[in-house]
Motif scaffolding. Structure first.
Motif, mmCIF file in Angstrom:
data_model
loop_
_atom_site.group_PDB
_atom_site.id
_atom_site.type_symbol
_atom_site.label_atom_id
_atom_site.label_comp_id
_atom_site.label_asym_id
_atom_site.label_seq_id
_atom_site.Cartn_x
_atom_site.Cartn_y
_atom_site.Cartn_z
ATOM 1 N N PRO A 177 0.828 -1.212 0.000
ATOM 2 C CA PRO A 177 0.000 0.000 0.000
ATOM 3 C C PRO A 177 0.862 1.262 0.000
ATOM 4 N N MET A 178 0.211 2.422 -0.099
ATOM 5 C CA MET A 178 0.933 3.687 -0.098
ATOM 6 C C MET A 178 1.723 3.868 1.191
ATOM 7 N N LYS A 179 2.810 4.596 1.088
ATOM 8 C CA LYS A 179 3.640 4.883 2.254
ATOM 9 C C LYS A 179 3.177 6.182 2.904
ATOM 10 N N PRO A 180 3.480 6.364 4.191
ATOM 11 C CA PRO A 180 2.947 7.527 4.919
ATOM 12 C C PRO A 180 3.259 8.863 4.279
ATOM 13 N N TRP A 181 4.458 9.039 3.710
ATOM 14 C CA TRP A 181 4.822 10.329 3.145
ATOM 15 C C TRP A 181 4.081 10.638 1.847
ATOM 16 N N GLU A 182 3.417 9.631 1.253
ATOM 17 C CA GLU A 182 2.717 9.862 -0.007
ATOM 18 C C GLU A 182 1.377 10.582 0.171
ATOM 19 N N TYR A 183 0.765 10.451 1.351
ATOM 20 C CA TYR A 183 -0.578 11.001 1.536
ATOM 21 C C TYR A 183 -0.634 12.518 1.376
ATOM 22 N N PRO A 184 0.183 13.303 2.075
ATOM 23 C CA PRO A 184 0.135 14.755 1.851
ATOM 24 C C PRO A 184 0.536 15.155 0.442
ATOM 25 N N ILE A 185 1.469 14.404 -0.146
ATOM 26 C CA ILE A 185 1.884 14.696 -1.523
ATOM 27 C C ILE A 185 0.712 14.511 -2.477
ATOM 28 N N ASN A 186 -0.043 13.447 -2.300
ATOM 29 C CA ASN A 186 -1.169 13.174 -3.193
ATOM 30 C C ASN A 186 -2.300 14.191 -3.027
ATOM 31 N N ARG A 189 -1.157 17.150 -4.938
ATOM 32 C CA ARG A 189 -1.257 16.945 -6.383
ATOM 33 C C ARG A 189 -2.703 17.054 -6.865
ATOM 34 N N PHE A 190 -3.640 16.529 -6.070
ATOM 35 C CA PHE A 190 -5.035 16.584 -6.493
ATOM 36 C C PHE A 190 -5.586 18.005 -6.438
ATOM 37 N N THR A 191 -5.294 18.730 -5.352
ATOM 38 C CA THR A 191 -5.866 20.075 -5.186
ATOM 39 C C THR A 191 -5.113 21.118 -6.003
ATOM 40 N N ILE A 192 -3.798 21.240 -5.782
ATOM 41 C CA ILE A 192 -2.999 22.272 -6.447
ATOM 42 C C ILE A 192 -2.629 21.867 -7.866
ATOM 43 N N LEU A 249 -6.874 10.027 -5.820
ATOM 44 C CA LEU A 249 -7.579 10.484 -4.618
ATOM 45 C C LEU A 249 -8.265 9.322 -3.914
ATOM 46 N N VAL A 250 -8.883 8.429 -4.671
ATOM 47 C CA VAL A 250 -9.556 7.272 -4.074
ATOM 48 C C VAL A 250 -8.557 6.416 -3.308
ATOM 49 N N ARG A 251 -7.416 6.157 -3.916
ATOM 50 C CA ARG A 251 -6.387 5.373 -3.231
ATOM 51 C C ARG A 251 -5.920 6.065 -1.961
ATOM 52 N N THR A 252 -5.725 7.388 -2.050
ATOM 53 C CA THR A 252 -5.222 8.142 -0.902
ATOM 54 C C THR A 252 -6.221 8.122 0.250
ATOM 55 N N LEU A 253 -7.503 8.197 -0.065
ATOM 56 C CA LEU A 253 -8.529 8.225 0.970
ATOM 57 C C LEU A 253 -8.802 6.850 1.572
ATOM 58 N N LEU A 254 -8.712 5.807 0.764
ATOM 59 C CA LEU A 254 -9.202 4.500 1.196
ATOM 60 C C LEU A 254 -8.133 3.436 1.399
ATOM 61 N N ASN A 271 -12.341 -3.134 -15.449
ATOM 62 C CA ASN A 271 -12.507 -1.785 -15.990
ATOM 63 C C ASN A 271 -11.131 -1.182 -16.275
ATOM 64 N N PRO A 272 -10.345 -1.731 -17.206
ATOM 65 C CA PRO A 272 -8.953 -1.324 -17.395
ATOM 66 C C PRO A 272 -8.780 0.082 -17.914
ATOM 67 N N VAL A 273 -9.834 0.710 -18.460
ATOM 68 C CA VAL A 273 -9.671 2.012 -19.066
ATOM 69 C C VAL A 273 -9.328 3.079 -18.040
ATOM 70 N N ILE A 274 -9.667 2.854 -16.747
ATOM 71 C CA ILE A 274 -9.397 3.871 -15.743
ATOM 72 C C ILE A 274 -8.145 3.580 -14.936
ATOM 73 N N SER A 275 -7.445 2.500 -15.270
ATOM 74 C CA SER A 275 -6.255 2.170 -14.495
ATOM 75 C C SER A 275 -5.124 3.111 -14.828
ATOM 76 N N GLY A 276 -4.174 3.235 -13.891
ATOM 77 C CA GLY A 276 -3.034 4.120 -14.121
ATOM 78 C C GLY A 276 -1.900 3.795 -13.202
ATOM 79 N N HIS A 277 -0.739 4.429 -13.440
ATOM 80 C CA HIS A 277 0.428 4.226 -12.578
ATOM 81 C C HIS A 277 0.157 4.768 -11.200
ATOM 82 N N ASP A 278 0.924 4.294 -10.249
ATOM 83 C CA ASP A 278 0.769 4.695 -8.850
ATOM 84 C C ASP A 278 0.938 6.200 -8.686
ATOM 85 N N LYS A 279 1.801 6.818 -9.460
ATOM 86 C CA LYS A 279 2.060 8.250 -9.261
ATOM 87 C C LYS A 279 1.760 9.006 -10.519
#
Length: 279
Positions: A177-186, A189-192, A249-254, A271-279
């Motif tokens: 799963p995501m690492k702790p330092w990734e949450y504020p970064i994500n 990225r989503f907002t700004i 955002l979904v990954r970051t929240l859940l 549903n492969p059309v919405i898949s993407g890289h981790d970052k």
């Protein structure tokens, strides 16, 4: 909810790499085949604009250079995919490829905002703010965008980007799963990185549409072309960037454990059309 587990306590999840191998390989090859000639043509067109002292050529050239830098990293990503997501190069090369992916997303967004604001000033305030639509201003703004995104990228990528999964494979630029330092970064990225530019594009183009609609000197067919151009620009922005950022955002929240990863992978496989890289 704050995720406080230390990096050493996180166990990398075992995930299926079939999505990468089949979907991403086809997408990357298609992007290379289409992206290289189209961006070279765009670079030529930007050069023509620069010769005519058109500030849009500055933004178009920078946008194209960003795309070409990312395209240069795709052969390494393809090799990574064909090797069952096992990175066999040095870690700094993994960091560089991830950095180019990040830079391409947000530098592209930045220059799309520049183009939309330039069109806003040209249509809504044609006789004002001329200094902001000069070649020198365009170069200064372009330098600021590059320096800002490079600085943010350096801060983001000071962490280790190469990790071992449970199959003892070297996974590049992906943490499950995501690492702790990734949450504020994500969240940043989503907002700004995404929502704020989307607001700029939407507001500037709505003002353009309103100004064009009120213009008595603009012919109906010209108004229609402007409306189509504005609509297509926002649509392209949403299609290219919203699926990735919504999934981020979904990954970051859940995402907190491997159970979420297993459910997400099953969903993406259907549903492969919405898949993407981790970052």
């Amino acid at each position: 909810m704050v995720f406080t587990m230390s990096e050493d306590e996180i166990i990398n999840c075992t995930i299926s790499h079939e999505i990468h191998q089949y979907l991403f390989s086809c997408v990357y090859i298609l992007v290379l085949l289409i992206g290289i000639p189209s961006n070279l043509y765009s670079l030529y067109h930007a050069a023509l604009q620069l010769k005519q002292k058109n500030e849009l050529g500055v933004y178009l050239m920078n946008l194209t250079v960003s795309d070409l830098l990312y395209l240069a990293s795709l052969p390494l990503w393809l090799q990574y995919i064909f090797q069952d997501d096992d990175w066999r190069h040095r870690e700094w090369l993994c960091q560089l490829c991830g950095f180019l992916l990040y830079e391409n997303i947000y530098i592209s967004i930045g220059f799309l905002c520049c183009i939309s604001l330039d069109r806003y000033l040209a249509v809504v305030h044609p006789l004002r703010f001329t200094s902001l639509r000069s070649m020198s201003a365009a170069w200064i703004v372009s330098a600021i965008i590059w320096l800002k995104e490079i600085a943010v990228g350096v801060v983001f990528f000071r962490h280790k980007e190469l990790s071992q999964d449970r199959k003892n494979q070297s996974v590049c630029f992906e943490h499950y799963p995501m690492k702790p330092w990734e949450y504020p970064i994500n969240y940043y990225r989503f907002t700004i990185g995404f929502m704020f530019p989307l607001a700029i594009l939407s507001i500037s183009y709505l003002c353009v549409l309103r100004a064009v609609g009120r213009s008595a000197g603009t012919q109906p067919d010209q108004k229609m072309r402007i409306r189509q151009l504005v609509s297509s620009t926002i649509l392209i922005f949403l299609v290219c960037f919203s699926p990735y950022h919504i999934f981020l955002l979904v990954r970051t929240l859940l995402e907190r454990d491997c159970n979420f990863i297993a459910g997400t992978v099953s969903f993406l496989q259907s549903n492969p059309v919405i898949s993407g890289h981790d970052k």
